[in-house]
Write a protein that holds these residues in place. Sequence first.
Motif, PDB file in Angstrom:
ATOM      1  N   GLY A 179      -6.808-142.778  26.335  1.00 17.62           N
ATOM      2  CA  GLY A 179      -6.599-141.391  26.768  1.00 17.62           C
ATOM      3  C   GLY A 179      -7.455-141.047  27.975  1.00 17.62           C
ATOM      4  O   GLY A 179      -6.998-140.392  28.911  1.00 17.62           O
ATOM      5  N   GLY A 180      -8.697-141.509  27.968  1.00 13.62           N
ATOM      6  CA  GLY A 180      -9.583-141.269  29.106  1.00 13.62           C
ATOM      7  C   GLY A 180      -9.113-141.960  30.365  1.00 13.62           C
ATOM      8  O   GLY A 180      -9.206-141.411  31.466  1.00 13.62           O
ATOM      9  N   CYS A 193      -6.206-139.967  31.753  1.00 12.53           N
ATOM     10  CA  CYS A 193      -6.725-138.746  32.390  1.00 12.53           C
ATOM     11  C   CYS A 193      -7.451-139.064  33.695  1.00 12.53           C
ATOM     12  O   CYS A 193      -7.376-138.299  34.658  1.00 12.53           O
ATOM     13  CB  CYS A 193      -7.645-138.003  31.434  1.00 12.53           C
ATOM     14  SG  CYS A 193      -6.764-137.301  30.031  1.00 12.53           S
ATOM     15  N   THR A 194      -8.137-140.200  33.743  1.00  9.44           N
ATOM     16  CA  THR A 194      -8.816-140.613  34.969  1.00  9.44           C
ATOM     17  C   THR A 194      -7.815-140.872  36.079  1.00  9.44           C
ATOM     18  O   THR A 194      -8.032-140.478  37.236  1.00  9.44           O
ATOM     19  CB  THR A 194      -9.673-141.867  34.715  1.00  9.44           C
ATOM     20  OG1 THR A 194     -10.645-141.558  33.707  1.00  9.44           O
ATOM     21  CG2 THR A 194     -10.377-142.333  35.972  1.00  9.44           C
ATOM     22  N   GLY A 205      -4.935-139.449  36.371  1.00 11.68           N
ATOM     23  CA  GLY A 205      -4.500-138.116  36.790  1.00 11.68           C
ATOM     24  C   GLY A 205      -5.503-137.444  37.706  1.00 11.68           C
ATOM     25  O   GLY A 205      -5.129-136.862  38.736  1.00 11.68           O
ATOM     26  N   GLN A 206      -6.781-137.546  37.371  1.00 15.42           N
ATOM     27  CA  GLN A 206      -7.809-136.932  38.212  1.00 15.42           C
ATOM     28  C   GLN A 206      -7.882-137.603  39.573  1.00 15.42           C
ATOM     29  O   GLN A 206      -8.060-136.946  40.591  1.00 15.42           O
ATOM     30  CB  GLN A 206      -9.169-136.987  37.520  1.00 15.42           C
ATOM     31  CG  GLN A 206     -10.246-136.204  38.254  1.00 15.42           C
ATOM     32  CD  GLN A 206      -9.940-134.722  38.311  1.00 15.42           C
ATOM     33  OE1 GLN A 206      -9.631-134.106  37.312  1.00 15.42           O
ATOM     34  NE2 GLN A 206     -10.008-134.141  39.501  1.00 15.42           N
ATOM     35  N   PRO A 228      -1.418-137.742  25.713  1.00 15.87           N
ATOM     36  CA  PRO A 228      -1.215-137.360  27.121  1.00 15.87           C
ATOM     37  C   PRO A 228       0.274-137.224  27.447  1.00 15.87           C
ATOM     38  O   PRO A 228       1.136-137.615  26.663  1.00 15.87           O
ATOM     39  CB  PRO A 228      -1.837-138.518  27.902  1.00 15.87           C
ATOM     40  CG  PRO A 228      -2.757-139.188  26.952  1.00 15.87           C
ATOM     41  CD  PRO A 228      -2.136-139.000  25.595  1.00 15.87           C
TER      42      PRO A 228
END
Length: 132
Positions: free
Chosen positions: A25-26, A29-30, A32-33, A77
């Motif tokens: 998940g991280g 998200c990374t 995406g960032q 996500p």
Amino acid sequence: MHLKAQGGDVNMELFLLLLKAFLVGGLICTVGQLLVDLTKLTPAKILVLFVVVGVFLGAVGLYEPLVKWAGSGATLPLTGFGYSLAKGTKEAVGEKGLLGVLEGPLSSASVGITAAVVFGLVVSLFARPKEK
């Protein structure tokens, strides 16, 4: 109290399950960032991109192993939402033929869609938009 499972320590199994979910998940998200920081894509376009990537990876069968390995880290996500749409479509087409193309994604993602609509409504009752 320390719990023991048949094959090992429950606490260690839980820890590994949570670690895998957090890492996957991280990582999603990374990505995406990084897309927000390094490209001129708007957040809305990135969200759509994540759903489309999830649909594509789910349709070709590449997302299923990730879901089995990472659990909620892969399903929560937006890529997981896309995967859910693709999986529901595949199953419904197998059962109902062409009608499954319309029914499958809606039935498989109905909980997520309903939650988004209900929470959006609740927030709209309390939030007051401001003009820029």
